[in-house]
Design an enzyme around this catalytic site. Structure first.
Site, PDB file in Angstrom:
ATOM      1  N   PHE A 119       4.693  -4.675  -2.196  1.00 48.71           N
ATOM      2  CA  PHE A 119       3.469  -5.478  -2.091  1.00 48.71           C
ATOM      3  C   PHE A 119       2.280  -4.578  -1.801  1.00 48.71           C
ATOM      4  O   PHE A 119       2.371  -3.676  -0.966  1.00 48.71           O
ATOM      5  CB  PHE A 119       3.575  -6.481  -0.929  1.00 48.71           C
ATOM      6  CG  PHE A 119       4.658  -7.505  -1.074  1.00 48.71           C
ATOM      7  CD1 PHE A 119       4.450  -8.669  -1.809  1.00 48.71           C
ATOM      8  CD2 PHE A 119       5.900  -7.325  -0.465  1.00 48.71           C
ATOM      9  CE1 PHE A 119       5.454  -9.624  -1.935  1.00 48.71           C
ATOM     10  CE2 PHE A 119       6.908  -8.280  -0.580  1.00 48.71           C
ATOM     11  CZ  PHE A 119       6.679  -9.429  -1.322  1.00 48.71           C
ATOM     12  N   ASP A 120       1.158  -4.858  -2.442  1.00 50.65           N
ATOM     13  CA  ASP A 120      -0.121  -4.300  -2.006  1.00 50.65           C
ATOM     14  C   ASP A 120      -0.535  -5.136  -0.785  1.00 50.65           C
ATOM     15  O   ASP A 120      -0.005  -6.218  -0.560  1.00 50.65           O
ATOM     16  CB  ASP A 120      -1.128  -4.436  -3.152  1.00 50.65           C
ATOM     17  CG  ASP A 120      -2.548  -4.039  -2.736  1.00 50.65           C
ATOM     18  OD1 ASP A 120      -2.691  -3.143  -1.900  1.00 50.65           O
ATOM     19  OD2 ASP A 120      -3.501  -4.664  -3.251  1.00 50.65           O
TER      20      ASP A 120
END
Length: 312
Positions: free
Chosen positions: A178-179
């Site tokens: 995930f960013d």
């Protein structure tokens, strides 16, 4: 609510409890490579496309970008059921398609050919098929159509746009990256950065350090993933989650870590890139899917052969 009328239940697969399961909906173009067929559809129309799909219904479609991800969630299900045969907290995968049931036979046959554990195939003729996501309890929607993804996000469903690419299948262990901002977290700091530049964003983060960040569009999905992960020991878990963010660890990492702690979301590894390209670290992690809101990061990941999904 009633299911869309052409829902085909896959009787080869154990049906899950939608109230307990983590339901993932994928479109046919996200899970299979249908680029040639899609081109035919755009150039020659629906009838020609349907004719082609019917003529080739026994020819399996090649895997698409989300294919390895779906295989990996299947592996997690196996491990969950191994440790508890009565486990209800499983992944449930359904395919959402704008195909007619006639042209959809090839899709069902392809899924069966690869042994994919897809519980339902929903053939929806409506222009906006995302209206059925909520009634199926979908927690994550992956599509190759930008309008679909925007509609799903507007409906409050975690969603991302999958770009067609050649994907090397990584290990069976489910790896999800995930960013941070505008993906796991809200885009509040991004907004400050756009308005006041880096110095303004750093100052904002220092002031807000003790205040958890708002929720991003993929928080609900990440939380459910975290809940599944807690059922295993650290070493024995078939799920690995990563945070790869443009934030710097020194100035802007503290708030991110405090937010995750506040949410009770354990992440296996966090990388604070301080604006450096994410591609090389992603190539090392080899995730089944990487979620980011920056198209330049998606491009960098794709160049490294990493399956990517854009959160607009």
């Amino acid at each position: 609510m009633a299911e869309p009328e052409s829902t085909v239940i896959n009787t080869d697969v154990k049906q899950k409890d939608p109230n307990k399961a983590l339901v993932i909906a994928v479109t046919t173009r996200a899970i299979f490579n249908l680029e040639e067929e899609h081109k035919l559809y755009l150039e020659k129309g629906k009838e020609e496309y349907t004719r082609h799909q019917q003529a080739n219904q026994d020819k399996p479609l090649p895997p698409g970008t989300a294919f390895a991800f779906i295989q990996a969630v299947q592996y997690v299900n196996e491990k969950l059921l191994e440790s508890n045969p009565a486990e209800k907290d499983l992944f449930d995968v359904l395919v959402l398609s704008n195909n007619s049931p006639e042209s959809g036979v090839r899709i069902i046959n392809s899924a069966k050919h690869y042994g994919l554990e897809i519980s339902k195939f929903c053939f929806v003729s409506d222009e906006d098929s995302t209206q059925y996501l909520k009634s199926h309890g979908v927690k994550l929607f992956l599509s190759a159509d930008r309008t679909d993804v925007c509609n799903a996000l507007r409906r409050g469903v975690s969603a991302a746009l999958v770009f067609q690419q050649e994907v090397q299948a990584p290990s069976t262990l489910l790896r999800v990256v995930f960013d941070g901002d505008a993906v796991l977290f809200s885009d509040e700091t991004d907004q400050v950065f756009r308005e006041q530049g880096l110095e303004g964003a750093l100052q904002y983060e220092r002031v807000m350090e003790a205040v958890p960040m708002g929720e991003g569009p993929l928080k609900a999905f990440a939380m459910h993933l975290g809940k599944m992960r807690k059922k295993f020991s650290q070493e024995g878990s078939p799920i690995r989650t990563y945070l790869v963010t443009a934030r710097s660890g020194r100035d802007m990492g503290i708030r991110a870590i405090k937010t995750l702690r506040e949410w009770g979301l354990a992440i296996d590894e966090a990388f604070f890139m301080d604006g450096a390209p994410k591609g090389p670290i992603l190539a090392q992690i080899q995730p089944h899917i990487f979620f980011d809101d920056g198209l330049h990061n998606i491009q960098g990941a794709q160049n490294m052969g990493v399956p990517s999904a854009w959160v607009p």
